[in-house]
Design an enzyme around this catalytic site. Structure first.
Site, PDB file in Angstrom:
ATOM      1  N   GLN A   1       0.836  -1.205   0.000  1.00  0.00           N
ATOM      2  CA  GLN A   1       0.000   0.000   0.000  1.00  0.00           C
ATOM      3  C   GLN A   1       0.875   1.262   0.000  1.00  0.00           C
ATOM      4  O   GLN A   1       0.551   2.251   0.651  1.00  0.00           O
ATOM      5  CB  GLN A   1      -0.943   0.008   1.205  1.00  0.00           C
ATOM      6  CG  GLN A   1      -1.808  -1.215   1.366  1.00  0.00           C
ATOM      7  CD  GLN A   1      -3.165  -1.099   0.689  1.00  0.00           C
ATOM      8  OE1 GLN A   1      -3.562  -0.035   0.210  1.00  0.00           O
ATOM      9  NE2 GLN A   1      -3.896  -2.203   0.654  1.00  0.00           N
ATOM     10  N   HIS A   2       1.971   1.233  -0.735  1.00  0.00           N
ATOM     11  CA  HIS A   2       2.927   2.342  -0.783  1.00  0.00           C
ATOM     12  C   HIS A   2       2.974   2.991  -2.169  1.00  0.00           C
ATOM     13  O   HIS A   2       4.026   3.475  -2.593  1.00  0.00           O
ATOM     14  CB  HIS A   2       4.327   1.857  -0.412  1.00  0.00           C
ATOM     15  CG  HIS A   2       4.456   1.414   1.001  1.00  0.00           C
ATOM     16  ND1 HIS A   2       5.519   0.627   1.441  1.00  0.00           N
ATOM     17  CD2 HIS A   2       3.662   1.633   2.092  1.00  0.00           C
ATOM     18  CE1 HIS A   2       5.366   0.387   2.742  1.00  0.00           C
ATOM     19  NE2 HIS A   2       4.255   0.978   3.152  1.00  0.00           N
ATOM     20  N   LEU A   3       1.890   3.013  -2.892  1.00  0.00           N
ATOM     21  CA  LEU A   3       1.874   3.569  -4.244  1.00  0.00           C
ATOM     22  C   LEU A   3       2.420   4.995  -4.244  1.00  0.00           C
ATOM     23  O   LEU A   3       2.009   5.833  -3.437  1.00  0.00           O
ATOM     24  CB  LEU A   3       0.455   3.558  -4.799  1.00  0.00           C
ATOM     25  CG  LEU A   3       0.314   3.986  -6.260  1.00  0.00           C
ATOM     26  CD1 LEU A   3       0.916   2.946  -7.184  1.00  0.00           C
ATOM     27  CD2 LEU A   3      -1.151   4.215  -6.614  1.00  0.00           C
TER      28      LEU A   3
END
Length: 477
Positions: free
Chosen positions: A414-416
């Site tokens: 979840q580090h876009l």
């Protein structure tokens, strides 16, 4: 309503930026946030509890976006982004590792070398464990590590040390002259006594009493108004209907998804993509064409869940850019806070921190309510898949004497980021310059994870908070 500076998004970067800019009483600052503020007790309960991730189906503080993780075969997932004052920094697991010195030096951007960003890392934190020249001692965000491991974390750390991996007392101790080696260590956390100390609470909320700062919660930005090459305002929808805001300077801090989507809705993006969506082109720029994230393979384990533990307390880093994470419980317990389901087991995450794969985010409609298309394309680089497999083999070797491991599944950290990357003037891949100004549009900046030219070798949250602190100087002029 007119402001000197209009900030779209009260997330990890926007909260810091708003506090910094409004410190000048002569500067009128307005912040627009799509989510609620913490005045609702139910909101505050969700975002303060550091033992849980408030991202489940009942959460009122996140927005969900569908994504395709891999293409062959297609594997689908949901991205969760904080929709609340504090943004994703108000709903995450508290991981507060800095990016490594080499990450910033590799950017090759004036103003962003390790020596130039270190002071901003120090300014945002008070490290409660280490009082050394590279740590902060008076910043708003408290940083602390778990001192004594129990349960899952203890079993993992013991196994790693017995296998010969180096114990690292401080994962934030790396410097340009003395880089950290690979090893296992406690995660620096912005969680103090079980309470999440995010940028919204640490920076923005104490400043909200300032007469020159206005925070409009539950206001969704839909389009930037651009007049003859200059950003002049933002059209929003609030609780009472349409709202038009104007400003001399507009800063997008809506996150890697939100800021990129708003740019494209406003005519700033790839020309073919915009025309296909029926959006007039204001500036043809490569928004969303080469995004990055940390791919993660997840392995369930038969360890008993750790009671009263934070979701992630320690990690093992490897020389080839892997981070192996022993999560203390199952996903369901992380979300709900309830740890009584025997089927909800702890798991190990094997994460590639320097991936080669690149994804994309594409606007598909001029209607702001229609979410963009997100594709991670994690399997587009065979070397990435091979490294994840090697990391999985390492994880199995480490813990096989203490537990059984289940089958691997694809996931994401979840580090876009990198949807509107910074770059020098001759970089055709850049959307903003080294001072975060959008190319070809006057009066418009982007300050959040969108602008990272390369994904950091640690989770990006601390870096994004630093980014807000650093970029305040650019916006202030």
């Amino acid at each position: 309503m007119h402001s000197d500076v209009l900030i779209v998004g009260a997330g990890s970067a926007g909260s810091v930026l708003a506090e910094r800019l409004s410190a000048d009483p002569a500067r009128r600052v307005t912040v627009v946030e799509a989510g609620p503020g913490p005045s609702d007790p139910q909101v505050l309960i969700q975002i303060e509890d550091g033992l849980r991730l408030p991202i489940g189906a009942a959460s009122s503080v996140v927005r969900r976006y569908p994504t395709t993780l891999t293409t062959s075969p297609q594997r689908h997932a949901q991205l969760m982004r904080g929709a609340v004052v504090g943004g994703s920094g108000a709903v995450n697991g508290g991981y507060f590792c800095r990016g490594l010195p080499g990450d910033f030096d590799d950017w090759g951007l004036a103003g962003w070398t390790w020596e130039e960003v270190l002071g901003h890392f120090q300014a945002i934190e008070t490290d409660l464990d280490f009082d050394t020249p590279i740590h902060g001692s008076s910043g708003p965000i408290s940083v602390r590590r778990v001192a004594e491991f129990q349960g899952c974390t203890a079993a993992f750390v013991d196994a790693a040390i017995q296998a010969g991996h180096t114990w690292l007392p401080d994962l934030n101790a790396s410097t340009a002259d003395s880089p950290l080696p690979a090893g296992v260590g406690a995660v620096p956390l912005n969680i103090e006594k079980g309470t999440r100390v995010g940028p919204g609470g640490a920076f923005l909320q104490p400043a909200m009493s300032r007469a020159n700062l206005t925070v409009l919660t539950s206001h969704q930005a839909g389009r930037i108004r651009i007049d003859r090459g200059r950003a002049t305002g933002v059209d929003c929808v609030g609780p009472n209907g349409a709202v038009e805001l104007s400003a001399d300077r507009i800063v997008l801090c809506a996150g890697a998804i939100g800021s990129a989507h708003l740019l494209m809705l406003s005519g700033v993006g790839p020309e073919t993509v915009l025309r296909t969506a029926g959006i007039p082109v204001q500036a043809a720029l490569p928004v969303g064409v080469a995004t990055a994230d940390h791919p993660e393979w997840v392995l369930p384990v038969n360890w008993s869940p750790s009671r009263g533990a934070l979701p992630l307390e320690a990690v093992l880093t490897t020389a080839d850019g892997l981070e192996i994470r022993p999560y203390t419980t199952g996903f369901g317990a992380m979300v709900s806070g309830r740890r009584s389901d025997p089927a909800d087991r702890p798991h190990i995450g094997v994460t590639l921190m320097r991936p080669r794969s690149r994804g994309r985010i594409t606007v598909r409609s001029a209607d702001p309510k229609v979410a963009p298309i997100i594709e991670h394309r994690y399997d587009s680089e065979p070397d990435d898949v091979a490294q994840l497999q090697a990391g999985t083999d390492l994880a199995r070797e480490l813990v096989r004497a203490t537990t059984d491991l289940g089958p691997v599944s694809w996931s994401t950290s979840q580090h876009l980021c990198g949807t509107a990357p910074m770059g020098p003037d001759d970089d055709d891949a850049a959307v903003v310059d080294a001072r975060c100004r959008v190319r070809g549009i006057d009066g418009l900046w982007v300050v959040d994870g969108s602008v990272l030219p390369k994904i950091t070798s640690r989770g990006p949250h601390a870096t994004i908070v630093m980014l807000g602190h650093r970029a305040a100087e650019f916006v202030a002029g």
